[in-house]
Motif scaffolding. Structure first.
Motif, PDB file in Angstrom:
ATOM      1  N   LEU A  69     -10.415 -16.987  23.528  1.00 43.15           N
ATOM      2  CA  LEU A  69     -11.517 -16.072  23.240  1.00 43.15           C
ATOM      3  C   LEU A  69     -11.007 -14.785  22.604  1.00 43.15           C
ATOM      4  O   LEU A  69     -11.634 -14.241  21.685  1.00 43.15           O
ATOM      5  CB  LEU A  69     -12.301 -15.764  24.515  1.00 43.15           C
ATOM      6  CG  LEU A  69     -13.590 -14.952  24.310  1.00 43.15           C
ATOM      7  CD1 LEU A  69     -14.544 -15.674  23.362  1.00 43.15           C
ATOM      8  CD2 LEU A  69     -14.274 -14.667  25.638  1.00 43.15           C
ATOM      9  N   LEU A 113     -20.211 -18.518  20.417  1.00 44.53           N
ATOM     10  CA  LEU A 113     -19.505 -19.586  21.127  1.00 44.53           C
ATOM     11  C   LEU A 113     -20.440 -20.795  21.171  1.00 44.53           C
ATOM     12  O   LEU A 113     -21.265 -20.929  22.068  1.00 44.53           O
ATOM     13  CB  LEU A 113     -19.126 -19.124  22.536  1.00 44.53           C
ATOM     14  CG  LEU A 113     -18.470 -20.144  23.474  1.00 44.53           C
ATOM     15  CD1 LEU A 113     -17.220 -20.742  22.852  1.00 44.53           C
ATOM     16  CD2 LEU A 113     -18.158 -19.504  24.818  1.00 44.53           C
ATOM     17  N   CYS A 148     -17.535 -13.887  28.484  1.00 41.73           N
ATOM     18  CA  CYS A 148     -18.483 -13.579  27.413  1.00 41.73           C
ATOM     19  C   CYS A 148     -19.094 -12.196  27.626  1.00 41.73           C
ATOM     20  O   CYS A 148     -19.307 -11.443  26.669  1.00 41.73           O
ATOM     21  CB  CYS A 148     -19.579 -14.640  27.346  1.00 41.73           C
ATOM     22  SG  CYS A 148     -19.034 -16.211  26.657  1.00 41.73           S
ATOM     23  N   ILE A 194     -19.829 -11.229  24.009  1.00 39.70           N
ATOM     24  CA  ILE A 194     -20.227 -12.360  23.179  1.00 39.70           C
ATOM     25  C   ILE A 194     -21.668 -12.680  23.546  1.00 39.70           C
ATOM     26  O   ILE A 194     -21.951 -13.278  24.587  1.00 39.70           O
ATOM     27  CB  ILE A 194     -19.320 -13.581  23.420  1.00 39.70           C
ATOM     28  CG1 ILE A 194     -17.864 -13.229  23.101  1.00 39.70           C
ATOM     29  CG2 ILE A 194     -19.789 -14.769  22.595  1.00 39.70           C
ATOM     30  CD1 ILE A 194     -17.596 -12.881  21.662  1.00 39.70           C
ATOM     31  N   TRP A 225     -23.991 -18.013  23.096  1.00 38.18           N
ATOM     32  CA  TRP A 225     -23.185 -19.148  23.525  1.00 38.18           C
ATOM     33  C   TRP A 225     -24.100 -20.338  23.816  1.00 38.18           C
ATOM     34  O   TRP A 225     -25.279 -20.176  24.139  1.00 38.18           O
ATOM     35  CB  TRP A 225     -22.342 -18.821  24.756  1.00 38.18           C
ATOM     36  CG  TRP A 225     -23.105 -18.237  25.921  1.00 38.18           C
ATOM     37  CD1 TRP A 225     -23.248 -16.907  26.230  1.00 38.18           C
ATOM     38  CD2 TRP A 225     -23.865 -18.962  26.901  1.00 38.18           C
ATOM     39  NE1 TRP A 225     -24.025 -16.757  27.346  1.00 38.18           N
ATOM     40  CE2 TRP A 225     -24.431 -18.002  27.781  1.00 38.18           C
ATOM     41  CE3 TRP A 225     -24.130 -20.308  27.128  1.00 38.18           C
ATOM     42  CZ2 TRP A 225     -25.231 -18.351  28.866  1.00 38.18           C
ATOM     43  CZ3 TRP A 225     -24.934 -20.659  28.202  1.00 38.18           C
ATOM     44  CH2 TRP A 225     -25.472 -19.692  29.060  1.00 38.18           C
TER      45      TRP A 225
END
Length: 275
Positions: A172, A188, A211, A216, A219
């Motif tokens: 990551l 992701l 995440c 992030i 996902w």
């Protein structure tokens, strides 16, 4: 390929797969042109302006190409430059003739899980800098030691879980640096494929926390056997359900969801004006 003794992922190492991919990248027999016009332009015409479509993923887990003839392709970042960047640019141009707004997802070259830990070779997204707000790097993160769809998994034990967590975090971090380099967003698009054990669920929670830590925002989880029954959902569902900052006015500095307490914390920079 699922029935091969070496497993579907290792089957990508065959000459046939590499040669077939290279033929498409090099537009032999107009394969690339047909893929652009007969598939992607038709998809764009059908789904343009559809609010239910998040984006177009140009190709999922693109193979590096004919590494037997072009040894440089064995380095995934080289495959990104030699094959994928030009291939993606062509597909982007074809799609943008029809749909100039929908997000385009583009994924680096893959060669199984061990390749997913190397930086991308792209110098820019398929549409160039002007489309950075309409394109996103797509990437996958898996731990091969626990995947239930490859020959060596699942062998998840406490010590293996620690290896998976460390490896996934390293992967990551690489992608976060790639996103910054490309000055675009990242998504992701796959992780999971875990055994239904407490250690497997723990790895899901760990990935969700990662995440949050690296912010992030997008996902998707890979369910091997979706139940399809809302009254009897997959056992992973509680571990994937969490609060997150869907939309903010400003810059998000941190967000954190505690799985046990279900508390959600987020922070933005505090601006104080002294008069």
């Amino acid at each position: 390929m699922d029935e091969t003794t070496i497993g579907w992922a290792s089957s990508y190492e065959t000459y046939a797969i590499g040669a077939a991919a290279q033929r498409m990248y090099d537009n032999r027999d107009n394969i690339r042109d047909k893929f652009a016009s007969n598939f992607w332009q038709r998809v764009a015409k059908r789904f343009k302006n559809n609010p239910g479509i998040l984006g177009y993923e140009l190709i999922n887990e693109p193979w590096i190409g004919d590494k037997w003839t072009i040894p440089a392709l064995r380095i995934p970042s080289s495959a990104d430059i030699i094959n994928l960047q030009r291939f993606y640019e062509y597909l982007n141009d074809a799609i943008r003739e029809i749909d100039n707004d929908t997000i385009i997802f583009y994924e680096p070259a893959t060669g199984g899980n061990y390749y997913d830990a190397t930086p991308v070779g792209f110098t820019h997204g398929p549409g160039g800098e002007a489309y950075n707000s309409k394109q996103s790097l797509s990437f996958h993160i898996y731990c091969p030691f626990i995947q239930s769809d490859v020959p060596i998994g699942p062998i998840l034990k406490n010590e293996t879980l620690a290896v998976c967590e460390g490896g996934n975090k390293d992967m990551l971090r690489v992608r976060v640096r790639d996103i910054a380099k490309l000055n675009t967003s990242g998504f992701l698009t796959e992780f999971g494929a875990i055994p239904m054990t407490e250690q497997g669920f723990e790895l899901i929670t760990y990935m969700m926390n990662l995440c949050d830590e690296y912010r992030i925002g997008g996902w998707t989880y890979w369910l091997l056997n979706p139940s399809g029954n809302f009254d009897d959902p997959n056992p992973e569902v509680p571990y994937l359900t969490r609060t997150f900052a869907r939309k903010i006015a400003g810059q998000l500095h941190a967000m954190d969801f505690d799985f046990d307490s279900k508390n959600f914390l987020w922070c933005m920079p505090l601006l104080i004006k002294l008069i």
